[in-house]
Design a protein around this motif. Sequence first.
Motif, short mmCIF file in Angstrom:
data_model
loop_
_atom_site.label_atom_id
_atom_site.label_comp_id
_atom_site.label_asym_id
_atom_site.label_seq_id
_atom_site.Cartn_x
_atom_site.Cartn_y
_atom_site.Cartn_z
N GLU A 27 -0.37 -29.01 -42.88
CA GLU A 27 -0.86 -29.70 -42.17
C GLU A 27 -1.38 -29.16 -40.78
OE1 GLU A 27 0.05 -33.92 -39.58
OE2 GLU A 27 0.24 -34.08 -41.94
N ASN A 28 -0.32 -28.42 -40.30
CA ASN A 28 -0.49 -27.58 -38.91
C ASN A 28 -1.37 -26.28 -39.10
OD1 ASN A 28 1.78 -29.03 -37.66
ND2 ASN A 28 3.26 -27.52 -38.33
N ILE A 29 -1.54 -25.96 -40.31
CA ILE A 29 -2.60 -24.97 -40.64
C ILE A 29 -3.94 -25.32 -40.55
CG2 ILE A 29 -3.61 -23.36 -42.29
CD1 ILE A 29 -0.64 -22.76 -42.99
N ILE A 30 -4.27 -26.58 -41.05
CA ILE A 30 -5.26 -27.22 -40.78
C ILE A 30 -5.87 -27.72 -39.43
CG2 ILE A 30 -6.79 -29.17 -41.61
CD1 ILE A 30 -6.36 -26.84 -43.85
N ARG A 31 -4.70 -28.36 -38.94
CA ARG A 31 -4.88 -28.59 -37.51
C ARG A 31 -5.32 -27.51 -36.39
NH1 ARG A 31 -4.02 -33.97 -36.66
NH2 ARG A 31 -2.88 -35.20 -38.14
N ALA A 32 -4.72 -26.51 -36.72
CA ALA A 32 -5.00 -25.30 -35.74
C ALA A 32 -6.44 -24.66 -36.01
CB ALA A 32 -4.27 -24.00 -36.23
N GLY A 33 -7.10 -24.98 -37.41
CA GLY A 33 -8.50 -24.68 -37.48
C GLY A 33 -9.35 -25.83 -36.72
N LEU A 34 -8.78 -26.88 -36.70
CA LEU A 34 -9.67 -27.93 -35.95
C LEU A 34 -9.69 -27.82 -34.53
CD1 LEU A 34 -8.35 -31.14 -38.23
CD2 LEU A 34 -10.68 -29.73 -38.42
N LEU A 42 -19.52 -30.80 -32.48
CA LEU A 42 -20.12 -30.67 -33.84
C LEU A 42 -19.08 -30.76 -35.06
CD1 LEU A 42 -23.46 -28.62 -33.11
CD2 LEU A 42 -23.13 -31.21 -32.86
N THR A 43 -17.73 -30.33 -34.85
CA THR A 43 -17.03 -30.03 -35.81
C THR A 43 -17.49 -29.49 -37.17
OG1 THR A 43 -17.05 -32.30 -36.73
CG2 THR A 43 -15.52 -31.89 -35.10
N PRO A 44 -17.98 -28.07 -36.91
CA PRO A 44 -18.77 -27.21 -37.79
C PRO A 44 -17.94 -26.74 -38.97
CG PRO A 44 -18.63 -26.18 -36.17
CD PRO A 44 -18.21 -27.47 -35.48
N TRP A 45 -16.89 -27.41 -39.51
CA TRP A 45 -15.78 -26.77 -40.41
C TRP A 45 -15.80 -27.78 -41.67
CZ3 TRP A 45 -13.63 -29.09 -35.98
CH2 TRP A 45 -13.64 -28.18 -34.75
N ARG A 46 -15.40 -26.94 -42.64
CA ARG A 46 -15.09 -27.40 -44.00
C ARG A 46 -14.09 -26.99 -44.52
NH1 ARG A 46 -18.99 -28.19 -48.35
NH2 ARG A 46 -17.52 -28.51 -50.18
N PHE A 47 -12.98 -27.11 -45.03
CA PHE A 47 -11.96 -26.52 -45.69
C PHE A 47 -11.60 -26.90 -47.09
CE2 PHE A 47 -10.72 -27.24 -41.29
CZ PHE A 47 -11.22 -26.08 -40.74
N VAL A 48 -11.92 -26.00 -48.16
CA VAL A 48 -11.81 -26.44 -49.75
C VAL A 48 -10.48 -25.62 -49.91
CG1 VAL A 48 -12.72 -26.62 -51.82
CG2 VAL A 48 -14.15 -26.53 -49.78
N ILE A 49 -9.26 -26.58 -50.48
CA ILE A 49 -8.07 -25.71 -50.67
C ILE A 49 -8.28 -25.64 -52.27
CG2 ILE A 49 -5.76 -26.00 -50.94
CD1 ILE A 49 -5.93 -27.64 -48.06
N SER A 50 -7.83 -24.49 -52.64
CA SER A 50 -7.67 -24.11 -54.22
C SER A 50 -6.20 -23.83 -54.34
CB SER A 50 -8.78 -23.02 -54.63
OG SER A 50 -9.80 -23.29 -54.27
N GLN A 51 -5.60 -24.26 -55.16
CA GLN A 51 -4.16 -23.91 -55.75
C GLN A 51 -3.97 -24.54 -57.22
OE1 GLN A 51 -1.39 -25.36 -52.79
NE2 GLN A 51 -1.68 -27.34 -53.45
N GLY A 52 -2.88 -23.65 -57.78
CA GLY A 52 -2.81 -24.38 -59.38
C GLY A 52 -4.05 -24.23 -59.86
N SER A 53 -4.47 -25.25 -60.43
CA SER A 53 -5.77 -25.46 -61.28
C SER A 53 -7.03 -24.99 -60.57
CB SER A 53 -5.90 -26.54 -62.27
OG SER A 53 -6.30 -27.69 -61.32
N GLY A 54 -6.81 -25.30 -59.22
CA GLY A 54 -7.90 -24.88 -58.28
C GLY A 54 -8.42 -23.56 -58.15
N LEU A 55 -7.29 -22.64 -58.35
CA LEU A 55 -7.43 -21.29 -58.34
C LEU A 55 -8.20 -20.96 -59.68
CD1 LEU A 55 -4.06 -20.02 -57.28
CD2 LEU A 55 -6.04 -20.16 -55.68
N ASN A 56 -8.12 -21.49 -60.71
CA ASN A 56 -8.82 -21.19 -61.81
C ASN A 56 -10.23 -21.81 -61.92
OD1 ASN A 56 -6.72 -20.35 -63.60
ND2 ASN A 56 -6.18 -22.51 -64.03
N LYS A 57 -10.51 -22.87 -61.10
CA LYS A 57 -11.78 -23.38 -60.80
C LYS A 57 -12.54 -22.36 -59.79
CE LYS A 57 -10.56 -28.25 -61.34
NZ LYS A 57 -10.64 -29.44 -60.88
N LEU A 58 -11.89 -21.80 -58.93
CA LEU A 58 -12.55 -20.88 -58.06
C LEU A 58 -12.64 -19.54 -58.69
CD1 LEU A 58 -13.57 -19.65 -55.08
CD2 LEU A 58 -11.06 -19.32 -54.70
#
Length: 182
Positions: A27-34, A42-58
């Motif tokens: 959460e701190n990492i994401i908040r730092a990005g924000l 404009l909040t021009p950011w989107r963060f897509v987290i991949s871990q576990g099976s998400g790494l397979n999808k990536l």
Amino acid sequence: MDALELLLNRRSIAKLSAPAPEGKALENIIRAGLRAPDHAGLTPWRFVISQGSGLNKLSDILVKAAVEDKSDDTVIEKVKNAPFRAPMVITVIAKVTEHEKVPAFEQHLSAGCAVQAMQMAAVAQGFQAFWRSGKWMFHPTVHKAFGLEGEDEIVGFLYLGTPGCTPMKVPERDLSKFVEYL
């Protein structure tokens, strides 16, 4: 860790292991990005987290792009394995909003600042992160998989995890080679 010490000694470690940040640390990492510069809110950011099976999808997304480009088997294998260099990858996207005073370029830079802030927040909490880019982040198939539209861009893949070694000493650089005064 002192903020200035953190910034002056930033160094990437290219191979990371578990654990990845989670809970309050993530959460701190994401908040730092924000907290990246954000002209006109404009909040021009989107963060897509991949871990576990998400790494397979990536991995599957990247392989599909490489196959579509008729890449050789060596490239395909490298692309397939890329997401597994760390237990977590955050794909950072510049989500561009048309605005008369804030061009897309500035919004892309803002998302880049978000990556840097997230990387520093990870290191400040005892984790490590490295920022990767490459041609695949510009590929139409990858864009489609992440729902990018218009002038949206992936500005990088932020790999996160626990360092398996101490980073090498940061090389001293001659400031006179980089600084000019008007």
